[in-house]
Write a protein that holds these residues in place. Structure first.
Motif, PDB file in Angstrom:
ATOM      1  N   VAL A 174      24.463  22.399  -1.460  1.00  0.00           N
ATOM      2  CA  VAL A 174      24.425  21.984  -3.085  1.00  0.00           C
ATOM      3  C   VAL A 174      22.774  21.978  -3.363  1.00  0.00           C
ATOM      4  CG1 VAL A 174      24.785  19.797  -4.225  1.00  0.00           C
ATOM      5  CG2 VAL A 174      26.575  20.197  -2.586  1.00  0.00           C
ATOM      6  N   ALA A 175      22.095  21.526  -2.340  1.00  0.00           N
ATOM      7  CA  ALA A 175      20.517  21.738  -2.723  1.00  0.00           C
ATOM      8  C   ALA A 175      20.242  22.934  -3.257  1.00  0.00           C
ATOM      9  CB  ALA A 175      19.855  21.273  -1.339  1.00  0.00           C
ATOM     10  N   GLY A 176      20.925  24.140  -2.590  1.00  0.00           N
ATOM     11  CA  GLY A 176      20.557  25.318  -3.041  1.00  0.00           C
ATOM     12  C   GLY A 176      21.100  25.692  -4.560  1.00  0.00           C
ATOM     13  N   ASP A 177      22.370  25.265  -4.468  1.00  0.00           N
ATOM     14  CA  ASP A 177      23.477  25.602  -5.690  1.00  0.00           C
ATOM     15  C   ASP A 177      22.934  24.841  -7.042  1.00  0.00           C
ATOM     16  OD1 ASP A 177      24.515  27.620  -4.206  1.00  0.00           O
ATOM     17  OD2 ASP A 177      26.437  26.274  -3.663  1.00  0.00           O
ATOM     18  N   CYS A 178      22.623  23.611  -6.652  1.00  0.00           N
ATOM     19  CA  CYS A 178      22.483  22.562  -7.899  1.00  0.00           C
ATOM     20  C   CYS A 178      21.055  22.282  -8.302  1.00  0.00           C
ATOM     21  CB  CYS A 178      23.310  21.489  -7.707  1.00  0.00           C
ATOM     22  SG  CYS A 178      25.076  21.805  -7.481  1.00  0.00           S
ATOM     23  N   GLN A 179      19.958  23.119  -7.457  1.00  0.00           N
ATOM     24  CA  GLN A 179      18.525  22.581  -7.817  1.00  0.00           C
ATOM     25  C   GLN A 179      18.220  22.936  -9.529  1.00  0.00           C
ATOM     26  OE1 GLN A 179      15.636  25.585  -6.680  1.00  0.00           O
ATOM     27  NE2 GLN A 179      17.169  26.077  -5.186  1.00  0.00           N
TER      28      GLN A 179
END
Lengths: 120, 758
Positions: free
Chosen positions: B88-93
């Motif tokens: 999620v940290a990569g996708d929703c940054q």
């Protein structure tokens, strides 16, 4: 079958429940010798879904059944190598794992000022 | 496992994220209650895949679920929980980071007490992913706690995987926190430098490579004034590693780290890197020369690549396009070296002058290197930069040299464009041609320009012919796979758009000299591509050409075409395809600016089109494209208001314009419009936008909070925003400003506070 579904999805639309049941049956067989077979059965349905997504949008039960089929397959093949918790030292270890599974090929490293990412 | 996740991803892509997430959530809930760890593990892993497709709000319950499993007794379950957060940290940054930093970072730091190396390493990778996407403003409170926790792990960790992951956290932290890292870099660099210098065993190559990455990223973050004292040692060690410690077989992980390290040092030091160029560049040039010089030439082993086009069947030409290049380790090395040269020229500009001659000689050979298209492409990219280096220099005869080089480059590129079979490479060459002309400005005689114009028209005609052939082939040959030829057709259409850009730069640089070309384009090309039932890409090509004619030639040079061109633009302004709408709306803005007198006749219809364009729904297109079009609707309204304030109903338009601000994607337009907004407010016209009683202040504060310190603003706008904000934050409007600030996010509040302090 995968090729056929990709090229003539409309043909299968009429008989989709039969097709789905057949693939479900393949995935349900215990101790199947060729593991790739179940993967192909899942692939057939996925290719159809990509060509005729509305069939799944309109039928939540069908989508749920298909997701269960995929998850059951994932559980079946889930295994933990012996050295999983403490990987053997000295072995070249590819360390970054946060990749989306859609990436099919290893991305070669690119020149950029960004941190280098090694994809598994 | 990976396959299963990829299928779920594909389903989310084609059926719709919401639908898939809803069904999956129900199943996963049951799986998480299962005693068998495999069910819980697969349940969590299947959720990790969805962040790419859904909004952060929809992922919030997933994040909450994951957090519950950070302390699960089973190591694989803990691993999967951290995996979700990392994904999620990569996708929703950066939204995820902005909203969750206060809870996630402490939780991850606490989880570094983990005893299982594989899981601990994943906690660190997860932290690294999280930090990487953090906005700079959020980083200061976390730098010290992260370093205090992670640095000892890097120094004393027992397991290589853990130390390696720890080091990437520090790299990402430096990269994200930029100048905020300055108070800490002196403590970090000596230890990391020690690793870089002394880790020379085989099993240490990976971590040594990462230490190079870390040290150069820190240098980049803190800036050259701070990094300077470490530079001589770092450069010397990097040279030593390059010379002595990299195995020649291409499997050494240090290699790529060393090369990108050099580039980072070059970017950090700017012109201070020039003294080191002599140590690095000659070996790079030699490497390229050796690879391209040793290759078999066209007339022997590789003749199949240059078989005359007319002798080939259509099928063979199609196969050519998809033929795999010879791609050896040597080729990759040469490509890498050219990339580095490119970075050096781009960064050092006139500082590169001593090497221009030798580099030009080698790069020109690489431009025509038959065997590997990546090398041809990268080499083509270097050419405009070489011209820029000469242009910026103080060389006495630079104008003559520039023209000579430009002719040489254009000649060489054209030769290649005609022989080229790879569509991406043709595109790169066309872009290089465009950029070469752009750098040199007006440098061709009428005869030269006419020659070039006819070559461009020929290229366009050939591309069009290939496109038609493919279309025919698709219809005739039933065995031919649909998508394959379709893709080729689309590539030709992309090339059309590249050619439009090339023609555009001729309009820009050679103005009235291009009139003969304009007439041919109008009568033979535009009338054809703008017919009904053509593809969107061809319409885009046509609209781009028209926009460029309006922008660079103006009504004075093409008075007789003006009316027709305006009409085409107006007709497309409400098109359902965002990209076409965007091009047309941009064109309307240009019409307003470039033909003040003539615009009066069409002002009403244009304004109506712009107003209606706001009402067009998004449909199935990507958000980004839709937003670009919306940005252009707003910008066009602004341009009409600005250029025709005496002819249009400014208060009504201004209200609509203000309501839709800020622009969100189109950077140049955003800068123009946001500055215009600040100018209106500073010139005493605030009540027109904000209302007599300051009703619009809330919206204005939101706009400012959204754009400050983002690409949608710049220093000039920031200074004006600060001025506006300060004047509103006192007197009768103070309460309204304070009320508006309450509703902002933490990050936005920090931005407003920093503007008030300026």
């Amino acid at each position: 079958m995968i090729d056929l579904v990709e090229q003539e999805p409309r043909f299968f639309k009429k008989y989709f429940s039969h097709l789905f049941q057949a693939m479900q049956k393949i995935c349900g067989v215990k101790n199947i010798e060729d593991e790739g077979l179940k993967q192909m059965a899942i692939q057939v349905i996925c290719c159809f879904a990509e060509r005729e997504p509305k069939v799944f949008e309109d039928d939540t039960k069908l989508l749920r059944d298909y997701l269960e089929m995929i998850l059951a397959y994932m559980i079946e093949i889930c295994e933990t190598p012996d050295d999983w918790e403490v990987p053997e030292e000295g072995k070249r270890w590819r360390y970054l794992v946060f990749t989306n599974c859609v990436l099919s090929s290893q991305d070669i490293w690119k020149f950029s000022l960004k941190r280098q990412t090694i994809l598994v | 496992m990976k396959y299963g996740c990829s299928v779920i991803d594909r389903l989310a892509g084609c059926i719709g994220q919401q639908v898939v997430l809803k069904s999956l959530a129900g199943i996963v809930q049951q799986m998480l209650a299962n005693e068998d760890w495999r069910f819980r593990y697969i349940g969590l892993m299947s959720l990790s895949q969805l962040g790419e497709h859904v909004e952060l709000n929809d992922m919030t319950p997933v994040i909450e679920i994951a957090s519950k499993y950070f302390k699960d007794p089973h190591s694989k379950i803990r691993w999967a929980a951290f995996h979700i957060i990392g994904m999620v940290a990569g996708d929703c940054q950066p939204e995820f980071q902005t909203r969750f930093h206060q809870s996630i970072i402490p939780a991850l730091l606490q989880s570094t007490e983990e005893l299982v190396p594989r899981v601990l390493s994943h906690v660190l990778s997860c932290l690294q992913n999280f930090v990487e996407g953090m906005p700079e403003e959020c980083t200061p409170p976390y730098i010290e706690p992260i370093l205090n926790t992670v640095f000892p792990i890097v120094q004393n960790g027992k397991f290589k995987i853990v130390r390696e992951s720890g080091l990437t956290v520090i790299s990402s932290l430096a990269e994200a926190s930029k100048t905020n890292f300055r108070p800490y870099y002196e403590k970090c660099i000596p230890y990391i430098y020690e690793m870089m210098k002394t880790y020379n065993k085989k099993e240490q190559k990976q971590i040594r490579g990462q230490s190079i990455e870390c040290i150069t990223l820190i240098g980049n973050a803190v800036g050259k004034e701070y990094f300077a004292k470490f530079v001589p040692e770092v450069v010397q060690t990097l040279l030593d590693i390059t010379k002595n410690d990299i195995s020649a077989d291409g499997t050494d992980p240090q290699r790529s780290y060393v090369l990108s390290g050099w580039q980072r040092i070059c970017v950090t030091l700017g012109e201070d890197f020039i003294p080191y160029l002599d140590l690095i560049l000659p070996s790079l040039l030699k490497l390229v020369e050796d690879v391209i010089g040793n290759a078999p030439q066209e007339d022997n082993d590789y003749s199949e690549y240059t078989m005359p086009e007319e002798k080939k069947t259509k099928k063979e030409r199609m196969d050519d396009i998809h033929r795999v290049n010879y791609n050896t380790f040597d080729h990759e090395e040469a490509e890498t070296a050219i990339n580095m040269i490119l970075v050096f020229i781009n960064e050092l500009k006139k500082g590169f002058i001593p090497y221009v001659e030798k580099t030009t000689e080698i790069i020109l050979k690489a431009v025509t290197y038959t065997i590997n298209n990546n090398i041809r492409e990268r080499a083509a990219n270097c050419l405009p930069l070489l011209l820029e280096a000469v242009k910026e220099s103080n060389y006495e005869f630079k104008d003559q040299v520039l023209v000579k080089m430009a002719h040489m480059f254009i000649g060489s590129l054209w030769q290649e464009v005609q022989k080229e079979f790879d569509p991406d490479t043709i595109m790169a060459q066309v872009v290089a041609l465009r950029n070469c002309i752009d750098v040199c400005g007006r440098f061709m005689t009428q005869q030269e320009l006419d020659d070039l114009s006819s070559k461009i028209l020929k290229l366009l005609a050939e591309s069009d012919k290939r496109k038609t052939e493919m279309k025919d082939m698709r219809q005739l040959d039933e065995d031919e796979e649909d998508n394959h030829t379709k893709t080729l057709e689309q590539e030709e259409e992309e090339l059309h758009i590249g050619i439009a850009d090339l023609i555009g730069v001729l309009f820009k640089t050679h103005k009235e000299m291009t009139i003969p070309l304009v007439n041919i384009l109008y009568t033979q090309v535009l009338t054809k591509v703008l017919q009904p039932n053509m593809s969107d890409k061809l319409y885009k090509f046509g609209l781009y050409l028209i926009d460029d004619m309006i922008e660079f030639l103006g009504i004075e040079l093409i008075p007789e075409l003006w009316k027709e061109l305006s009409q085409v633009i107006i007709n497309f302004a409400n098109h359902k395809t965002s990209e076409l709408r965007q091009a047309a709306l941009y064109g309307i803005g240009l019409l307003a600016q470039k033909s003040p007198a003539a615009f009066g006749d069409i002002a009403d219809v244009c304004i109506q089109k712009v107003v209606d364009s706001f009402k067009i729904p998004k449909g199935n297109e990507a958000e980004k494209l839709y937003q670009y079009s919306l940005d252009n609707s707003i910008a066009t309204l602004g341009k009409i208001m600005d250029s025709h304030s005496n002819k249009v109903n400014v208060p009504v338009l201004a209200k609509l314009w203000f309501t839709h601000l800020p622009l969100k994607k189109d950077k140049p337009e955003a800068h123009q419009q946001h500055e215009m907004l600040m100018d209106i407010l500073l010139k005493g016209n605030a009540s027109m936008l904000l209302g007599e009683n300051g009703e619009g202040i809330g919206h204005l504060i939101k706009i400012i909070a959204q754009i400050t310190d983002t690409k949608l603003s710049n220093d000039k706008i920031k200074a004006k925003m600060s001025q506006v904000l300060k004047s509103l934050a006192q007197g009768p409007t103070q309460a309204l400003v304070e009320k508006a600030v309450v509703g902002l996010s933490e990050l936005q509040k920090t931005r407003i506070a920093s503007l008030l302090k300026m």
